[in-house]
Design a protein around this motif. Structure first.
Motif, PDB file in Angstrom:
ATOM      1  N   LEU A 151       0.826  -1.152  -0.025  1.00 30.06           N
ATOM      2  CA  LEU A 151       0.022  -0.123   0.055  1.00 30.06           C
ATOM      3  C   LEU A 151       0.991   1.217  -0.056  1.00 30.06           C
ATOM      4  O   LEU A 151       1.853   1.442   0.707  1.00 30.06           O
ATOM      5  CB  LEU A 151      -0.805   0.138   1.255  1.00 30.06           C
ATOM      6  CG  LEU A 151      -1.483   1.295   1.466  1.00 30.06           C
ATOM      7  CD1 LEU A 151      -2.770   1.593   0.425  1.00 30.06           C
ATOM      8  CD2 LEU A 151      -2.406   1.394   2.733  1.00 30.06           C
ATOM      9  N   LEU A 219      -4.784   6.573  -2.263  1.00 33.35           N
ATOM     10  CA  LEU A 219      -4.555   5.212  -1.793  1.00 33.35           C
ATOM     11  C   LEU A 219      -4.204   4.374  -3.025  1.00 33.35           C
ATOM     12  O   LEU A 219      -4.891   3.996  -3.715  1.00 33.35           O
ATOM     13  CB  LEU A 219      -5.755   4.540  -1.002  1.00 33.35           C
ATOM     14  CG  LEU A 219      -6.157   5.530   0.212  1.00 33.35           C
ATOM     15  CD1 LEU A 219      -7.564   4.619   0.712  1.00 33.35           C
ATOM     16  CD2 LEU A 219      -5.103   5.271   1.267  1.00 33.35           C
ATOM     17  N   ILE A 221      -3.024   0.769  -4.463  1.00 34.75           N
ATOM     18  CA  ILE A 221      -3.216  -0.432  -4.244  1.00 34.75           C
ATOM     19  C   ILE A 221      -2.573  -1.357  -5.323  1.00 34.75           C
ATOM     20  O   ILE A 221      -2.660  -1.018  -6.503  1.00 34.75           O
ATOM     21  CB  ILE A 221      -4.500  -0.716  -3.832  1.00 34.75           C
ATOM     22  CG1 ILE A 221      -5.749  -0.874  -4.915  1.00 34.75           C
ATOM     23  CG2 ILE A 221      -4.970   0.131  -2.512  1.00 34.75           C
ATOM     24  CD1 ILE A 221      -7.036  -1.212  -4.498  1.00 34.75           C
ATOM     25  N   HIS A 231      -9.346  -4.064   3.861  1.00 36.69           N
ATOM     26  CA  HIS A 231      -8.009  -3.378   3.733  1.00 36.69           C
ATOM     27  C   HIS A 231      -8.441  -1.934   3.430  1.00 36.69           C
ATOM     28  O   HIS A 231      -7.777  -1.063   3.932  1.00 36.69           O
ATOM     29  CB  HIS A 231      -7.245  -4.106   2.850  1.00 36.69           C
ATOM     30  CG  HIS A 231      -6.372  -5.373   3.593  1.00 36.69           C
ATOM     31  ND1 HIS A 231      -5.960  -6.459   2.654  1.00 36.69           N
ATOM     32  CD2 HIS A 231      -6.114  -5.733   4.647  1.00 36.69           C
ATOM     33  CE1 HIS A 231      -5.824  -7.290   3.423  1.00 36.69           C
ATOM     34  NE2 HIS A 231      -5.845  -6.936   4.670  1.00 36.69           N
ATOM     35  N   LEU A 232      -9.319  -1.864   2.280  1.00 31.13           N
ATOM     36  CA  LEU A 232      -9.533  -0.546   1.968  1.00 31.13           C
ATOM     37  C   LEU A 232     -10.306   0.088   3.123  1.00 31.13           C
ATOM     38  O   LEU A 232     -10.015   1.505   3.214  1.00 31.13           O
ATOM     39  CB  LEU A 232     -10.441  -0.472   0.456  1.00 31.13           C
ATOM     40  CG  LEU A 232     -10.609   0.856  -0.157  1.00 31.13           C
ATOM     41  CD1 LEU A 232      -9.682   1.759  -0.351  1.00 31.13           C
ATOM     42  CD2 LEU A 232     -11.668   0.506  -1.438  1.00 31.13           C
ATOM     43  N   ARG A 233     -11.252  -0.530   3.679  1.00 32.53           N
ATOM     44  CA  ARG A 233     -12.117   0.393   4.763  1.00 32.53           C
ATOM     45  C   ARG A 233     -11.143   0.771   5.724  1.00 32.53           C
ATOM     46  O   ARG A 233     -11.269   1.868   6.260  1.00 32.53           O
ATOM     47  CB  ARG A 233     -12.924  -0.525   5.226  1.00 32.53           C
ATOM     48  CG  ARG A 233     -14.263  -1.045   4.277  1.00 32.53           C
ATOM     49  CD  ARG A 233     -15.164  -1.886   4.943  1.00 32.53           C
ATOM     50  NE  ARG A 233     -16.237  -2.494   4.033  1.00 32.53           N
ATOM     51  CZ  ARG A 233     -17.180  -1.668   3.596  1.00 32.53           C
ATOM     52  NH1 ARG A 233     -17.672  -0.354   3.873  1.00 32.53           N
ATOM     53  NH2 ARG A 233     -17.996  -2.286   2.545  1.00 32.53           N
ATOM     54  N   VAL A 245      -8.778   5.905  -5.008  1.00 31.52           N
ATOM     55  CA  VAL A 245      -7.886   4.877  -5.014  1.00 31.52           C
ATOM     56  C   VAL A 245      -7.361   4.523  -6.466  1.00 31.52           C
ATOM     57  O   VAL A 245      -8.068   4.554  -7.445  1.00 31.52           O
ATOM     58  CB  VAL A 245      -8.941   3.461  -4.928  1.00 31.52           C
ATOM     59  CG1 VAL A 245      -8.247   2.458  -5.144  1.00 31.52           C
ATOM     60  CG2 VAL A 245      -9.733   3.653  -3.514  1.00 31.52           C
ATOM     61  N   SER A 247      -5.289   1.799  -8.530  1.00 30.72           N
ATOM     62  CA  SER A 247      -4.923   0.107  -8.710  1.00 30.72           C
ATOM     63  C   SER A 247      -3.986   0.225  -9.877  1.00 30.72           C
ATOM     64  O   SER A 247      -4.246   0.375 -11.067  1.00 30.72           O
ATOM     65  CB  SER A 247      -6.197  -0.520  -8.911  1.00 30.72           C
ATOM     66  OG  SER A 247      -5.774  -1.825  -9.275  1.00 30.72           O
ATOM     67  N   LEU A 258     -13.867  -4.282  -4.610  1.00 30.28           N
ATOM     68  CA  LEU A 258     -13.002  -3.141  -4.352  1.00 30.28           C
ATOM     69  C   LEU A 258     -13.654  -1.836  -4.877  1.00 30.28           C
ATOM     70  O   LEU A 258     -13.772  -0.581  -4.478  1.00 30.28           O
ATOM     71  CB  LEU A 258     -11.604  -3.246  -4.938  1.00 30.28           C
ATOM     72  CG  LEU A 258     -10.626  -4.256  -3.969  1.00 30.28           C
ATOM     73  CD1 LEU A 258      -9.339  -4.362  -4.908  1.00 30.28           C
ATOM     74  CD2 LEU A 258     -10.399  -3.342  -2.589  1.00 30.28           C
ATOM     75  N   THR A 261     -16.934  -0.881  -3.036  1.00 34.13           N
ATOM     76  CA  THR A 261     -16.633  -0.447  -1.647  1.00 34.13           C
ATOM     77  C   THR A 261     -15.956   1.033  -1.827  1.00 34.13           C
ATOM     78  O   THR A 261     -16.259   1.682  -1.143  1.00 34.13           O
ATOM     79  CB  THR A 261     -15.379  -1.271  -1.132  1.00 34.13           C
ATOM     80  OG1 THR A 261     -15.817  -2.578  -0.885  1.00 34.13           O
ATOM     81  CG2 THR A 261     -14.918  -0.578   0.193  1.00 34.13           C
ATOM     82  N   ALA A 262     -15.117   1.416  -3.012  1.00 37.45           N
ATOM     83  CA  ALA A 262     -14.621   2.731  -2.982  1.00 37.45           C
ATOM     84  C   ALA A 262     -16.119   3.676  -3.588  1.00 37.45           C
ATOM     85  O   ALA A 262     -16.027   4.665  -2.844  1.00 37.45           O
ATOM     86  CB  ALA A 262     -13.737   2.839  -4.292  1.00 37.45           C
ATOM     87  N   PHE A 269     -11.928   6.075  -8.232  1.00 38.55           N
ATOM     88  CA  PHE A 269     -11.315   4.666  -8.563  1.00 38.55           C
ATOM     89  C   PHE A 269     -10.444   4.849 -10.211  1.00 38.55           C
ATOM     90  O   PHE A 269     -11.469   5.097 -11.017  1.00 38.55           O
ATOM     91  CB  PHE A 269     -12.025   3.570  -8.539  1.00 38.55           C
ATOM     92  CG  PHE A 269     -11.363   2.430  -8.228  1.00 38.55           C
ATOM     93  CD1 PHE A 269     -11.699   1.765  -7.178  1.00 38.55           C
ATOM     94  CD2 PHE A 269     -10.574   1.575  -9.148  1.00 38.55           C
ATOM     95  CE1 PHE A 269     -10.817   0.568  -6.820  1.00 38.55           C
ATOM     96  CE2 PHE A 269      -9.967   0.682  -8.906  1.00 38.55           C
ATOM     97  CZ  PHE A 269     -10.015  -0.115  -7.741  1.00 38.55           C
TER      98      PHE A 269
END
Length: 340
Positions: A151, A219, A221, A231-233, A245, A247, A258, A261-262, A269
């Motif tokens: 991360l 973030l 990832i 993990h994201l939370r 986020v 990726s 993911l 969740t974002a 994202f």
């Protein structure tokens, strides 16, 4: 004169002492970068052993190659071009990285030494975050207690303040227009309209947000390492300032947990570089470091290119005829072959 031992010392120097020095480093069980990788599939686990995997420490080295994943193609290229040692980023396993045969037999054939440097190389430089347009202020390589779960938390650079800026930056740094031009030319030469290539088909894209959406805190990832929605939370709790986020290396596709969740957390994202481009992200810095630490040794980079092509467009007319004959005569009609 430089030797295999000098290459090992150079890798130890650039990693700050992370390579293994003896068999005891593997058997003791306390070396932080000797890591078992296992999905609990019978017989398929591998232990990462950063440093020399195979070769004589005293053997002279005039030319080394940096690669991401060693394959039989790498070994053949090494043998044909006078490479004395291959330094692979990804872990090396018996047969899997040597064309289905034992490593010793294949490497001895061309007098090639082999090193690996995977988790022991991670976190040594901020290049991947820089390429993606942010400056890291936190780095984790075992996030949530998971080995290899990386991360990065970073602040967007001045020139990468929107999601569109990040994509444009990656296109320029990674030379993706050149890859598209190369693919276009190859399609014409091969008369293969179906042909595609990894770096082109997996190029970055925005999953939540628009090109004009502002970016401040990221973030960063890598989903294939085991980074989960939980993990994201947790990362958002630790860094409530995060708005995006990012990726990369691996990616996620529409509907992935993911992304959902974002969305729930109100984050942008964006997908960045794919794994095939790590030869530029991590391979090139490693190669330049070796070039400095091993004066007089030629350093080259092995870059593999993976393409996809429709079956009816693959091969010359002669090869198509050959393949169909082998399939119909010996493979599909197996019972007839056994009776004859």
């Amino acid at each position: 004169m430089k030797t295999v031992g000098d290459v090992l010392n150079a890798l130890d120097e650039l990693t700050g002492g992370r390579v293994i020095k003896s068999l005891a480093d593997i058997t003791r069980g306390d070396h932080p970068f000797v890591i078992m990788k296992s999905s609990n599939l019978p017989g398929k686990e591998v232990i990462e052993t950063p440093g020399l995997v195979y070769g004589d420490l005293g053997r002279e080295v005039k030319k080394v190659a940096v690669a991401m994943t060693m394959t039989e193609g790498s070994i053949e290229l090494a043998g044909a071009t006078g490479v004395d040692a291959i330094i692979a980023h990804h872990p090396i396993a018996e047969a899997a990285n040597s064309g289905g045969v034992t490593l010793k037999n294949y490497l001895d054939l061309y007098n090639v030494a082999v090193f690996e440097l995977h988790e022991a190389f991670h976190g040594l430089h901020p290049g991947i975050s820089f390429l993606h347009g942010h400056e890291v202020y936190r780095t984790e390589i075992t996030y949530g207690g998971v080995h290899g779960d990386v991360l990065f938390v970073g602040k967007a650079l001045q020139e990468a303040r929107t999601l569109g800026d990040i994509l444009n930056r990656l296109d320029v740094f990674m030379g993706l227009q050149q890859e598209e031009d190369l693919l276009f030319t190859e399609k014409e030469i091969r008369s293969a309209s179906s042909l595609t290539e990894t770096s082109v088909v997996t190029r970055g894209r925005i999953m939540i947000g628009e090109e004009s959406t502002p970016v401040n805190n990221i973030l960063h990832i890598f989903p294939h390492t085991g980074f989960s929605p939980e993990h994201l939370r947790q990362a958002v709790k630790e860094h409530p300032e995060a708005d995006t986020v990012l990726s990369s290396i691996s990616r996620v596709y529409d509907g992935h947990a993911l992304i959902e969740t974002a969305k729930e957390l109100g984050l942008n994202f964006i997908i960045g570089n794919c794994h095939v481009l790590e030869i530029l992200e991590n391979g090139l810095p490693l190669a330049y470091a070796l070039d400095i630490l091993l004066p007089g040794v030629e350093v080259v980079v092995f870059r593999e290119r993976v393409t996809s092509q429709a079956l009816n467009e693959m091969g010359t007319p002669q090869m198509k005829q050959y393949a169909e004959k082998m399939a119909t005569t010996y493979l599909v009609n197996r019972k007839a072959v056994e009776l004859s």
